[in-house]
Design an enzyme around this catalytic site. Sequence first.
Site, PDB file in Angstrom:
ATOM      1  CB  ALA A 176      -0.946  -0.001   1.205  1.00 18.74           C
ATOM      2  CB  ALA A 177       3.993   2.340   1.595  1.00 17.35           C
ATOM      3  N   PRO A 178       3.156   4.407  -0.838  1.00 16.65           N
ATOM      4  CG  PRO A 178       3.460   6.443  -1.953  1.00 16.65           C
ATOM      5  CD  PRO A 178       3.547   4.955  -2.148  1.00 16.65           C
ATOM      6  N   GLY A 179       0.532   5.251  -0.225  1.00 14.63           N
ATOM      7  CA  GLY A 179      -0.837   5.365   0.258  1.00 14.63           C
ATOM      8  C   GLY A 179      -1.808   6.169  -0.575  1.00 14.63           C
ATOM      9  CG  ASP A 234       4.664  -1.109   2.189  1.00 12.15           C
ATOM     10  OD1 ASP A 234       4.194  -0.985   1.053  1.00 12.15           O
ATOM     11  OD2 ASP A 234       5.888  -1.075   2.429  1.00 12.15           O
ATOM     12  CG  ASP A 255       7.058 -11.055   2.410  1.00 13.26           C
ATOM     13  OD1 ASP A 255       6.490 -10.619   1.390  1.00 13.26           O
ATOM     14  OD2 ASP A 255       7.998 -11.870   2.371  1.00 13.26           O
ATOM     15  CG  ASP A 314       0.495  -0.688  -7.296  1.00 17.00           C
ATOM     16  OD1 ASP A 314       0.464  -0.785  -8.526  1.00 17.00           O
ATOM     17  OD2 ASP A 314       1.141   0.195  -6.698  1.00 17.00           O
ATOM     18  CB  CYS A 363       4.675   2.031 -12.296  1.00 15.74           C
ATOM     19  SG  CYS A 363       5.760   1.642 -10.920  1.00 15.74           S
TER      20      CYS A 363
END
Length: 748
Positions: A174-177, A204, A231, A257, A310
């Site tokens: 999830a980070a950075p959120g 995260d 993890d 993601d 990405c």
Amino acid sequence: MGKRSRQRNRNQNQNSGRENAGWGAGYADIVKENKLFEHYYKEQGLVPEGEFEQFMEAMREPLPATIRITGYKSHAREILHCLKEKYFKDLQELDIDGQKIEAPRPLSWYPDELAWHTSMSRKIIRKSPLLEKFHQFLVSETESGNISRQEAVSMIPPLLLKIEPHHRILDMCAAPGSKTAQLIEMLHADMDVPFPEGFVIANDVDNKRCYLLVHQAKRLNSPCIMVINHDASCIPALQVDSEGKKDVLLYDRVLCDVPCSGDGTMRKNIDVWKKWTTSNSLHLHGLQLRIAVRGVEQLAVGGRMVYSTCSLNPIEDEAVIAALLEKSEGALELDDASADLPGLRYMPGVTSWKLMTKEGQWYGDWSEVPKARHTQIRPTMFPPKDPEKVSSMHLERCMRILPHHQNTGGFFVAVLVKKAPMPWNKRHPKLRKDGSAAPTGGPAVTPSPADTPQEGEVEGGVPEGKVDGAPQETGAAGDRACGPPPSKKLKLFGYKEDPFVFLTEDDPVFSTIQSFYDLSPKFPKLNVLTRTHEGKKRHLYMVSKELRNVLLNNSERMKVINTGVKVWSRNSDGEEFGCAFRLAQEGIYTLQPYIRSRIIRVSVNDIKVLLTQENPFLSKLEEDAHAQAKQMGMGSIVLKFIPSPETPTEPQCPIQLCGWRGKTSIRAFVSRNERLHYLRMLGVEVFRDKQGLGQKKEEEGAPGGREGVEVDERDKEEGEAAEAEPGDGSEQGSSGAEDGSSSRRNDS
């Protein structure tokens, strides 16, 4: 100068070039060229014929700045109105260094015009005096949670999840959120519901990045978010109480993601030009596949999982999806999301690709790979051979966003729907009486009926992530990339967190709170928690009923970093007025529906007075609010504005502020950024001058006919500061306070 200051200065000097580099400045020694990258993507054929030069030119251009207005708050429309009528109009005829600035435009595919992009670079926005007000607006509204500066392509995955308020959501990496914030907003689509049935568990692996994630999530003040630290490839399966028995928690939506090589981010991460090599994707493929497998294991049948990267590389994209579909044996299928975001231009997924080593050696099939490379190159990196199987996978339903099509970053996204339990989960795992998994091959204890998961609910139902009878991929080094992850013991690392302690219904703290605020009988006392076992409770938080269930049943199974929204803070001065706890602005929208006293109805003019003067006399309020305040005793209060459709020049959204009723004065307890936010909603613009020496007010009339008012943040002429100021716990009271919860790390 101390050691810490010297180190901070060194870090700032090192990072200054990096900060500007993403926007086309600095890093003069890095040339935006990588022949291996160009050769690799030309051979893969991912870019339409005749567009490759266009593609490369776009990759070398700075990424446009994009902002998103948070959609779950009812004043999103007011922020949009403010942006369009005030700031964007001012930018339309702007000329900087002889160059006309292009006005911001809404993203065509984002619903309700809530996301905008501009060709202005971040450097121009920050450095140009003409854009100083716009920059301060962005900073202030971002801090108060009403705007997110987020890359355009990053907004896509949450939209494709089709979130509804009752959904249980897992955000695996999830980070950075920024995506997590979108998920929270969607849960709170209806602001009249303080506790949606759904929740977000954001995970995260990096402990430090978890705190960045907490900061992002806290801006939204939701009782339905929990941040955990694991993890993702072996994230534990959680248990919940369901009708008197233990059930495995399965999620309606999973956002996957995954970590990636990031070659779609070259426009903002200039380092990638220098560091990119094909070996990056080869090293990450196995991890990406393990995370995706763990995600679908914890997904409920009928649920949706969005897999995204990405990266433009098929080894990290279609190869992972194809391997996942093949191992699922029909339990998963790719969803056709082509109609979900009209206006978004993308390329369909590919069905054939090749693999290249960093030395430039190409392989088209696993059979061509020499044995010496079997540890680095795996069979799952290649497309399936059988044309029928490839056709049935519908890999063309994947979506690859290319930078030159809509002036964005590069991105890949695929939507998976779960049709049946995963094949390796069809057999019930054996559970001990305590609900944990028996080791594979070891003695097992027959579970009691109450401990046995129900059919169809056993996915990932083993707390340590190990499933009996799980398939393992044959190959060198016993690679298990396509099977469930191996068991892994929970290790505590990073900061030691304070405990999460739920209050009982008969806790003595409730007696004065109940009478002072006249709480509704429906108030969920069991959802209130604190962060200490011993001593005085400093802050009280609230979580939703569903997250309480998760916390109580999994305290030993997961590492929780943060959850809950602050609703009360201890104020020792308040005891003499009847209650030792004052209301906290963070949780006012969650708590207010249960409060039946201590509420003052205020007008627009009242709010202007309260937010622009430090401690105004009660007599400065309008007649109606003044009369209400006079009848109320000293202590914490709610200041509530209810919009009227008959006065369209006023904000058309409810506003609720925490305040303090003093002996002869009244005060709003709102942090500086929130003050500026609400003043903007009322047509008042306050901003700092370039040197940050003080506050200035907007001289012109506000949009929509709203008048401007003079702002005096330090109005001391009444001599009321000491009288109205509560003591301990009043860190939010000052209009100059940057953060209302800075006194404690866990409150950040």
